[in-house]
Design a protein around this motif. Structure first.
Motif, PDB file in Angstrom:
ATOM      1  N   ASN A  22       0.784  -1.304   0.034  1.00 16.23           N
ATOM      2  CA  ASN A  22       0.100  -0.006   0.089  1.00 16.23           C
ATOM      3  C   ASN A  22       0.888   1.142   0.031  1.00 16.23           C
ATOM      4  O   ASN A  22       0.710   2.169  -0.649  1.00 16.23           O
ATOM      5  N   ASN A  26       1.208   4.226  -2.739  1.00 18.16           N
ATOM      6  CA  ASN A  26       0.941   5.752  -2.360  1.00 18.16           C
ATOM      7  C   ASN A  26       2.256   6.441  -3.147  1.00 18.16           C
ATOM      8  O   ASN A  26       1.859   7.538  -3.430  1.00 18.16           O
ATOM      9  N   VAL A 173      -0.866   8.205   4.289  1.00 17.04           N
ATOM     10  CA  VAL A 173      -1.948   7.669   3.967  1.00 17.04           C
ATOM     11  C   VAL A 173      -2.754   8.199   2.769  1.00 17.04           C
ATOM     12  O   VAL A 173      -2.898   9.233   2.272  1.00 17.04           O
ATOM     13  N   ASN A 174      -3.642   7.224   2.088  1.00 16.63           N
ATOM     14  CA  ASN A 174      -4.276   7.833   0.857  1.00 16.63           C
ATOM     15  C   ASN A 174      -5.629   8.425   1.492  1.00 16.63           C
ATOM     16  O   ASN A 174      -6.513   8.064   1.877  1.00 16.63           O
ATOM     17  N   THR A 175      -5.671   9.602   1.442  1.00 23.89           N
ATOM     18  CA  THR A 175      -6.764  10.488   1.928  1.00 23.89           C
ATOM     19  C   THR A 175      -7.852  10.647   1.000  1.00 23.89           C
ATOM     20  O   THR A 175      -8.962  11.288   1.499  1.00 23.89           O
ATOM     21  N   TYR A 178      -9.164   7.239   2.883  1.00 24.87           N
ATOM     22  CA  TYR A 178      -9.434   7.513   4.259  1.00 24.87           C
ATOM     23  C   TYR A 178      -9.886   8.693   4.554  1.00 24.87           C
ATOM     24  O   TYR A 178      -9.036   9.629   4.475  1.00 24.87           O
ATOM     25  N   ASP A 263     -11.798   0.529   5.085  1.00 24.88           N
ATOM     26  CA  ASP A 263     -12.198   2.022   5.292  1.00 24.88           C
ATOM     27  C   ASP A 263     -13.350   2.222   5.975  1.00 24.88           C
ATOM     28  O   ASP A 263     -13.665   3.177   6.721  1.00 24.88           O
ATOM     29  N   ASN A 283       0.594   1.675   9.515  1.00 27.44           N
ATOM     30  CA  ASN A 283      -0.580   2.041   8.690  1.00 27.44           C
ATOM     31  C   ASN A 283      -1.868   2.117   9.187  1.00 27.44           C
ATOM     32  O   ASN A 283      -2.616   3.140   8.853  1.00 27.44           O
ATOM     33  N   GLU A 287      -4.180   5.375   9.151  1.00 28.80           N
ATOM     34  CA  GLU A 287      -5.573   5.111   8.427  1.00 28.80           C
ATOM     35  C   GLU A 287      -6.807   5.496   9.370  1.00 28.80           C
ATOM     36  O   GLU A 287      -7.341   6.464   8.909  1.00 28.80           O
ATOM     37  N   CYS A 291      -9.479   8.945   9.252  1.00 25.90           N
ATOM     38  CA  CYS A 291     -10.955   8.754   9.327  1.00 25.90           C
ATOM     39  C   CYS A 291     -11.373   9.441  10.538  1.00 25.90           C
ATOM     40  O   CYS A 291     -12.566   9.569  10.890  1.00 25.90           O
ATOM     41  N   SER A 353       0.159  12.407   4.928  1.00 25.68           N
ATOM     42  CA  SER A 353      -0.556  12.001   3.777  1.00 25.68           C
ATOM     43  C   SER A 353       0.246  11.217   2.630  1.00 25.68           C
ATOM     44  O   SER A 353       1.765  11.624   2.628  1.00 25.68           O
TER      45      SER A 353
END
Length: 373
Positions: A22, A26, A173-175, A178, A263, A283, A287, A291, A353
């Motif tokens: 992951n 990213n 993290v993939n905003t 999440y 998610d 991670n 994540e 959220c 991020s």
């Protein structure tokens, strides 16, 4: 004349769905494709749970050596060297012991990323004897690599204890995936997932293994006096049967097994809990922060690193201490959750991020290539 793009070859064992994969996704998903040309080389066939499709969507050129672990020992270097001579990357970026070792023999600028505490993680995963040999071997080969990137400051400090200098590039993290929901959105999602809408939900995600120490989480939750709470375990592992047996009469505790929509469960929850004994930069925790969930996490160094960015994002408790965790959970239910949520999101956007992480790597790539051109 336009400058040629910097071709980066990412070399990994597979694109198995996992935290490290992951993070690689990213990085490449946020590359400036006007400057960089990414290629990904896998050493072995893809497993059933693979992120191959996601990498294809990220406009990455993909190659595989299609070797088993054992055939990789015999033929891996020869096949990799041939592929590299054809692809002609400007630099290599590896993660994982197999790719780190193989690429260290190639005559190319080489960056690798270390995502764990080698001397803790390998023995926990592979046993004391094999794990210790792997640790010594990996550290020896790291000293042959041009640039080491550690996924956290704490991992970087740990590598230094073994004589390995590194740059700390914190995980991201993939905003776009999440992010927090409104109260109404959270209620609707809970109904969709079959979760109670009138309870406070503590969520713990990841493997149910001794390294993650879910038993401490379970014991702490059982000690809570509140009946208006739920504990949600996402994931599977060799401790699941033991845990389910211990809490078989407690309807507040839910085991989902492995799910593809982590998610959604995070967005539906109120607090994130982890009693993990070893991490790189977790991670799962970042994540959860993305959220908007306050953290309740053990006092290992990678967890404490998150609190160095902002002290008001949750609660820290003593590792392997269920009483300390129960106390932290009680405190969390009574503090200003909206303020904690805001602090979590600020930390993510400013420091953790995927975009921020990838940009840091891109600056590192440019610096390495500039020195050789």
């Amino acid at each position: 004349m336009a400058k040629s793009k910097i071709k980066v070859a990412y070399i990994v064992s597979t694109l198995k769905k996992s935290g490290p994969t992951n993070q690689l996704l990213n990085i490449v998903s946020n590359l400036d494709l006007n400057v960089f040309q990414p290629i990904v080389i896998t050493l072995s066939p893809e497993p059933a749970e693979s992120l191959l499709k996601e990498f294809k969507r990220a406009e990455v050129t993909l190659y595989t050596l299609d070797l088993s672990r054992w055939s990789g020992v015999v033929f891996g270097l020869k096949k990799l060297r041939k592929l590299i001579s054809t692809a002609k990357p400007d630099l290599l970026h590896t993660q994982g012991i197999r790719s780190d070792i193989l690429a260290s023999y190639l005559d190319k600028p080489h960056i690798c990323t270390i995502r764990n505490y080698l001397q803790l993680d390998y023995p926990m995963t592979y046993g004391k004897l094999v794990g210790s040999v792997m640790t010594k071997c990996h550290i020896a080969f790291l000293k042959r690599i041009d640039v080491i990137a550690a996924c956290s400051k704490s991992v970087s400090r740990n590598l230094l204890l073994s004589g390995v200098n590194s740059n700390a590039v914190q995980n991201g993290v993939n905003t776009k995936l999440y992010y927090p929901l409104s109260s109404a959105g959270k209620e609707q999602l809970r109904l969709h997932l079959g979760l109670p809408v009138d309870k406070q939900i503590f969520i713990s995600t990841g493997h149910l293994t001794r390294r993650k120490d879910p038993l401490t989480v379970l014991r702490a939750f059982e000690a809570l006096s509140s009946e208006s709470t739920v504990l949600l375990f996402l994931g599977d592992g060799d401790m699941r049967a033991e845990l389910e047996k211990q809490c078989s009469k407690d309807s507040r505790i839910i085991f989902t097994g492995r799910v593809i929509n982590v998610d959604e469960y995070l967005k539906s929850s109120d607090f994130f809990v982890s009693a993990s004994r070893a991490e790189g930069l977790p991670n799962a925790a970042i994540e959860a922060m993305a959220c908007g969930l306050p953290l309740i996490i053990s006092d290992i160094a990678p967890h404490e690193e998150l609190f160095e960015l902002n002290q008001n994002i949750g609660q820290i408790f003593r590792e392997r201490d269920s009483s300390s965790l129960a106390e932290a959970m009680e405190k969390a239910m009574n503090f200003d959750r909206e303020a904690a949520k805001s602090n979590c999101l600020t930390v993510i956007n400013e420091h953790l991020s995927a975009k921020v992480m990838s940009q840091t790597y891109q600056e590192l790539y440019v610096d390495v290539v500039r020195k050789i051109r």
